[in-house]
Scaffold this active site. Structure first.
Site, PDB file in Angstrom:
ATOM      1  CB  THR A   1      38.152  59.509  14.781  1.00  0.00           C
ATOM      2  OG1 THR A   1      37.541  60.219  15.851  1.00  0.00           O
ATOM      3  CG2 THR A   1      37.057  58.806  13.981  1.00  0.00           C
TER       4      THR A   1
ATOM      5  CG  HIS B   1      39.584  58.580  20.630  1.00  0.00           C
ATOM      6  ND1 HIS B   1      39.170  59.722  21.288  1.00  0.00           N
ATOM      7  CD2 HIS B   1      39.227  58.758  19.337  1.00  0.00           C
ATOM      8  CE1 HIS B   1      38.619  60.552  20.424  1.00  0.00           C
ATOM      9  NE2 HIS B   1      38.623  59.994  19.229  1.00  0.00           N
TER      10      HIS B   1
HETATM   11  C1  GP9 Z   1      36.300  64.289  12.587  1.00  0.00           C
HETATM   12  C2  GP9 Z   1      35.943  63.370  13.696  1.00  0.00           C
HETATM   13  C3  GP9 Z   1      36.734  63.612  14.941  1.00  0.00           C
HETATM   14  O1  GP9 Z   1      35.684  63.976  11.392  1.00  0.00           O
HETATM   15  O2  GP9 Z   1      35.945  62.058  13.288  1.00  0.00           O
HETATM   16  O3  GP9 Z   1      37.967  63.051  14.909  1.00  0.00           O
HETATM   17  P1  GP9 Z   1      38.892  62.961  16.189  1.00  0.00           P
HETATM   18  O4  GP9 Z   1      39.290  64.349  16.581  1.00  0.00           O
HETATM   19  O5  GP9 Z   1      38.112  62.300  17.292  1.00  0.00           O
HETATM   20  O6  GP9 Z   1      40.032  62.123  15.747  1.00  0.00           O
HETATM   21 MN    MN Z   2      37.157  60.500  17.785  1.00  0.00          MN
END
Ligand code: GP9
Ligand code: MN
Length: 427
Positions: free
Chosen positions: A84, A260
């Site tokens: 993310t 992603h």
């Molecule tokens: C956590 C969320 C998830 O705050 O944004 O992150 P990810 O695991 O998808 O990188």
């Molecule tokens: Mn994510």
């Protein structure tokens, strides 16, 4: 030092793509609502499970041109281990994430010339991020200052009672619902980033929130992936209705993107059942498509745009829509609507996709026949070198903190991080 940034600037200048008149400046001063679809891969669009659409609301935005959205069906995520956080970095800076780790964490104190800061300085925008998780996850409460994000609505701003929470944090429906008053209070024009969370591995969902049955591959994550996708789809419909009710829909730029993949290649057996195809290395690369769609008020939808694009292209595209010259800034992407947009999409591992062929794990494939190209052309090899160079130059910017040495234009003021504080509603 400043020599290094000059080298980078030469590269990004040469790659720059002139704006498309049809879009340039058309969104100037309009609110921007950017919606992050957690772990959402494009194969979900129009996918039917047991004869039923999984994401009817999103499908309708894709197909009903009256709704005003242009959908890019060859848009790819370009993230790596930062997941993310990489998607956030790439779309707000047009730099790549790092080959290892998360730049948000390891380069969280770098100098950035991020989209929120540029919009504020150029057109008086305020900016905010909404996300129902702890503020320090991915080091957001530090790096956001450097990007110039004015407000960060994190878990302290939401009712995180047990019935509202699952997996990593706030469920998407209460998330959007509780975000509305904050959004309404924002000074306009605003750049608001709504980050969903429920459709996240391992795709947990409470029974009362599941409106469709899981798939039946026997791989739990894959099977539930469809249920949380439907929940996300429903939460978007609710959010759109609320935006309309509050008069924030019609005249806003609305952009929706996937961050992603959600199903890694540990799930190839189940994904073969889902897609009806063997998950070869090429197929896996093709599955890295994530949605990108955008509505610009006053500009007619193009329907489905087939240009090969990626997250790196988002920022220059938005700048041009607002009528800001993207060529002033160090950006590795180019405007997706430009006639000279370059149709190659680097992945972080050096693989890349183009409109004619794909380069995956050392082999070139013909997009149409899916066959290996035994004798790649000089042009293909040049492309491979360019991708390596582009990724290396982007890495140099982050590792050397090179934007310290770069002044985009006369108006630019370095972001003063002392102006930002994300304590919480009571602080
Ligand atoms: C956590 C969320 C998830 O705050 O944004 O992150 P990810 O695991 O998808 O990188
Ligand atoms: Mn994510």
């Amino acid at each position: 030092d400043s020599n290094d940034i000059t080298k980078v600037e030469e590269y990004t200048d040469a790659k720059y793509a002139e704006p498309n008149e049809k879009y340039f400046g058309k969104g100037e001063g309009k609110n921007i609502i950017k919606i992050h679809l957690e772990s959402f891969q494009s194969f979900l669009i129009d996918y039917k499970l047991n004869g039923e659409e999984v994401t009817p609301f999103l499908n309708d935005l894709v197909h009903d041109q009256e709704k005003g959205f242009t959908y890019f069906d060859n848009f790819f995520h370009q993230t790596e281990q930062g997941k993310t956080a990489d998607a956030e970095l790439i779309t707000d800076t047009s730099l790549y994430g790092l080959p290892q780790g998360s730049a948000f964490v390891t380069k969280g104190n770098n100098t950035y010339q991020g989209l929120p800061a540029i919009l504020e300085q150029q057109q008086g925008y305020t900016s905010s991020v909404f996300h129902g998780d702890g503020k320090s996850f991915w080091n957001r409460d530090e790096v956001y200052k450097h990007l110039g994000i004015n407000e960060f609505y994190h878990e302290d701003y939401y009712d995180m009672s047990e019935e509202n929470v699952i997996n990593y944090g706030l469920k998407d429906k209460p998330f959007f619902e509780q975000s509305m008053p904050y959004l309404e209070d924002m000074e306009q024009p605003f750049y608001a980033h709504m980050m969903t969370l429920t459709h996240h591995h391992p795709y947990l969902i409470d029974e009362e929130d599941a409106s469709i049955e899981p798939a039946e591959t026997g791989d739990g994550s894959v099977d539930r992936y469809f249920q949380t996708a439907r929940y996300l789809d429903e939460s978007l419909e609710q959010f759109f209705n609320d935006l309309k009710e509050k008069g924030l829909y019609e005249d806003s730029i609305i952009m929706i993107y996937g961050d992603h993949y959600g199903i890694s290649d540990n799930h190839n057996r189940a994904m073969k059942e889902i897609t009806g195809e063997e998950i070869t290395p090429l197929k896996n690369a093709e599955l890295q498509r994530v949605p990108f769609m955008i509505k610009v008020p006053g500009v007619e939808s193009e329907g489905i745009n087939h240009e090969y694009t990626g997250q790196i292209d988002v920022m220059p595209t938005l700048l041009h829509i607002l009528g800001i010259d993207a060529s002033d800034y160090i950006q590795f992407g180019t405007d997706m609507f430009s006639e000279d947009h370059k149709e190659f999409v680097p992945f972080r591992n050096g693989n890349f996709m183009t409109d004619e062929y794909s380069y995956v794990d050392g082999k070139y494939y013909d997009n149409e026949t899916k066959e290996v190209i035994k004798e790649p052309t000089e042009e293909m090899k040049k492309m491979e070198d360019q991708v390596v160079k582009e990724l290396e130059l982007s890495d140099e910017v982050l590792y050397g903190d090179l934007l310290r040495f770069y002044t985009p234009n006369e108006e630019w003021e370095p972001v003063d991080t002392d102006n930002y504080f994300y304590g919480g509603p009571d602080e």
